[in-house]
Design a protein around this motif. Sequence first.
Motif, short mmCIF file in Angstrom:
data_model
loop_
_atom_site.label_atom_id
_atom_site.label_comp_id
_atom_site.label_asym_id
_atom_site.label_seq_id
_atom_site.Cartn_x
_atom_site.Cartn_y
_atom_site.Cartn_z
N ILE A 72 -20.68 64.43 -28.97
CA ILE A 72 -21.39 64.37 -30.25
C ILE A 72 -22.69 63.58 -30.11
O ILE A 72 -23.74 63.98 -30.61
CB ILE A 72 -20.49 63.79 -31.35
CG1 ILE A 72 -19.36 64.78 -31.67
CG2 ILE A 72 -21.29 63.45 -32.61
CD1 ILE A 72 -18.25 64.20 -32.52
N LEU A 73 -22.63 62.45 -29.41
CA LEU A 73 -23.85 61.67 -29.17
C LEU A 73 -24.88 62.50 -28.40
O LEU A 73 -26.08 62.43 -28.68
CB LEU A 73 -23.54 60.39 -28.41
CG LEU A 73 -22.87 59.27 -29.18
CD1 LEU A 73 -22.54 58.10 -28.26
CD2 LEU A 73 -23.73 58.81 -30.33
N GLU A 80 -28.60 68.12 -26.77
CA GLU A 80 -27.66 69.06 -26.16
C GLU A 80 -27.28 70.15 -27.16
O GLU A 80 -27.45 69.99 -28.37
CB GLU A 80 -26.41 68.31 -25.69
CG GLU A 80 -26.69 67.35 -24.54
CD GLU A 80 -25.46 66.61 -24.07
OE1 GLU A 80 -24.34 66.91 -24.54
OE2 GLU A 80 -25.62 65.71 -23.23
N SER A 81 -26.78 71.24 -26.65
CA SER A 81 -26.44 72.40 -27.47
C SER A 81 -25.49 72.03 -28.61
O SER A 81 -24.51 71.30 -28.40
CB SER A 81 -25.80 73.48 -26.60
OG SER A 81 -25.26 74.51 -27.40
N LYS A 82 -25.77 72.58 -29.79
CA LYS A 82 -24.91 72.39 -30.96
C LYS A 82 -24.18 73.69 -31.29
O LYS A 82 -23.87 73.96 -32.44
CB LYS A 82 -25.74 71.91 -32.14
CG LYS A 82 -26.38 70.56 -31.95
CD LYS A 82 -27.27 70.21 -33.12
CE LYS A 82 -27.97 68.90 -32.93
NZ LYS A 82 -29.07 68.94 -32.00
N ASP A 83 -23.90 74.47 -30.27
CA ASP A 83 -23.23 75.75 -30.45
C ASP A 83 -21.90 75.55 -31.17
O ASP A 83 -21.17 74.57 -30.92
CB ASP A 83 -23.00 76.38 -29.07
CG ASP A 83 -22.38 77.76 -29.17
OD1 ASP A 83 -23.00 78.64 -29.80
OD2 ASP A 83 -21.28 77.95 -28.62
N TRP A 84 -21.53 76.47 -32.04
CA TRP A 84 -20.32 76.33 -32.84
C TRP A 84 -19.08 76.24 -31.97
O TRP A 84 -18.11 75.58 -32.34
CB TRP A 84 -20.20 77.47 -33.85
CG TRP A 84 -19.95 78.82 -33.26
CD1 TRP A 84 -20.87 79.73 -32.86
CD2 TRP A 84 -18.68 79.40 -32.99
NE1 TRP A 84 -20.26 80.84 -32.34
CE2 TRP A 84 -18.90 80.67 -32.42
CE3 TRP A 84 -17.36 78.98 -33.17
CZ2 TRP A 84 -17.87 81.52 -32.04
CZ3 TRP A 84 -16.34 79.83 -32.79
CH2 TRP A 84 -16.60 81.08 -32.23
N LYS A 85 -19.10 76.87 -30.79
CA LYS A 85 -17.93 76.81 -29.91
C LYS A 85 -17.69 75.39 -29.41
O LYS A 85 -16.54 74.94 -29.31
CB LYS A 85 -18.10 77.76 -28.73
CG LYS A 85 -18.11 79.22 -29.12
CD LYS A 85 -18.38 80.07 -27.91
CE LYS A 85 -19.22 81.26 -28.32
NZ LYS A 85 -19.82 81.94 -27.22
N ARG A 86 -18.77 74.69 -29.09
CA ARG A 86 -18.64 73.28 -28.66
C ARG A 86 -18.02 72.45 -29.77
O ARG A 86 -17.15 71.62 -29.53
CB ARG A 86 -20.00 72.70 -28.29
CG ARG A 86 -20.55 73.24 -26.99
CD ARG A 86 -21.80 72.50 -26.61
NE ARG A 86 -21.40 71.14 -26.24
CZ ARG A 86 -22.21 70.24 -25.76
NH1 ARG A 86 -23.48 70.52 -25.57
NH2 ARG A 86 -21.78 69.05 -25.45
N ILE A 87 -18.47 72.67 -30.99
CA ILE A 87 -17.97 71.91 -32.14
C ILE A 87 -16.49 72.20 -32.38
O ILE A 87 -15.71 71.29 -32.66
CB ILE A 87 -18.83 72.19 -33.39
CG1 ILE A 87 -20.25 71.66 -33.14
CG2 ILE A 87 -18.22 71.58 -34.64
CD1 ILE A 87 -21.30 72.09 -34.14
N MET A 92 -10.92 70.24 -31.75
CA MET A 92 -9.57 70.36 -31.18
C MET A 92 -9.15 69.08 -30.46
O MET A 92 -8.01 68.64 -30.59
CB MET A 92 -9.51 71.56 -30.22
CG MET A 92 -9.57 72.89 -30.93
SD MET A 92 -9.72 74.30 -29.81
CE MET A 92 -8.16 74.24 -28.98
N VAL A 93 -10.08 68.47 -29.73
CA VAL A 93 -9.78 67.21 -29.04
C VAL A 93 -9.45 66.13 -30.08
O VAL A 93 -8.45 65.41 -29.94
CB VAL A 93 -10.96 66.77 -28.14
CG1 VAL A 93 -10.77 65.36 -27.63
CG2 VAL A 93 -11.12 67.73 -26.98
#
Length: 104
Positions: A72-73, A80-87, A92-93
Amino acid sequence: MAWFSLVLAGLFEMFGVAMINKLHKDRNWKSLALLVLGFGASFIFLSHAMETLPMGTAYAVWTGIGASGGAILGMLLYGESKDWKRIVFIAMVLGAAIGLKIVS
């Protein structure tokens, strides 16, 4: 109190990770000192939390906070990429860490 210490440990872990990036960019003693301080405080609070909480739970929550917080930082501060998949995977973590709290 153990859970509070564990959350603090995770926040200091995030700070330490941010200082790794700062040290990589700046290469000065201040960045190195902050990195050591961040990870040192993180280990102290983790150790305190593990006096009460099971090791597996404490470690999983600590790494979850550190890893997701670091990601997130990276998105907020370092472009860094803010792609919805990363979010979704960060959520989930964090959800797994909350689940461990619920069942512990």
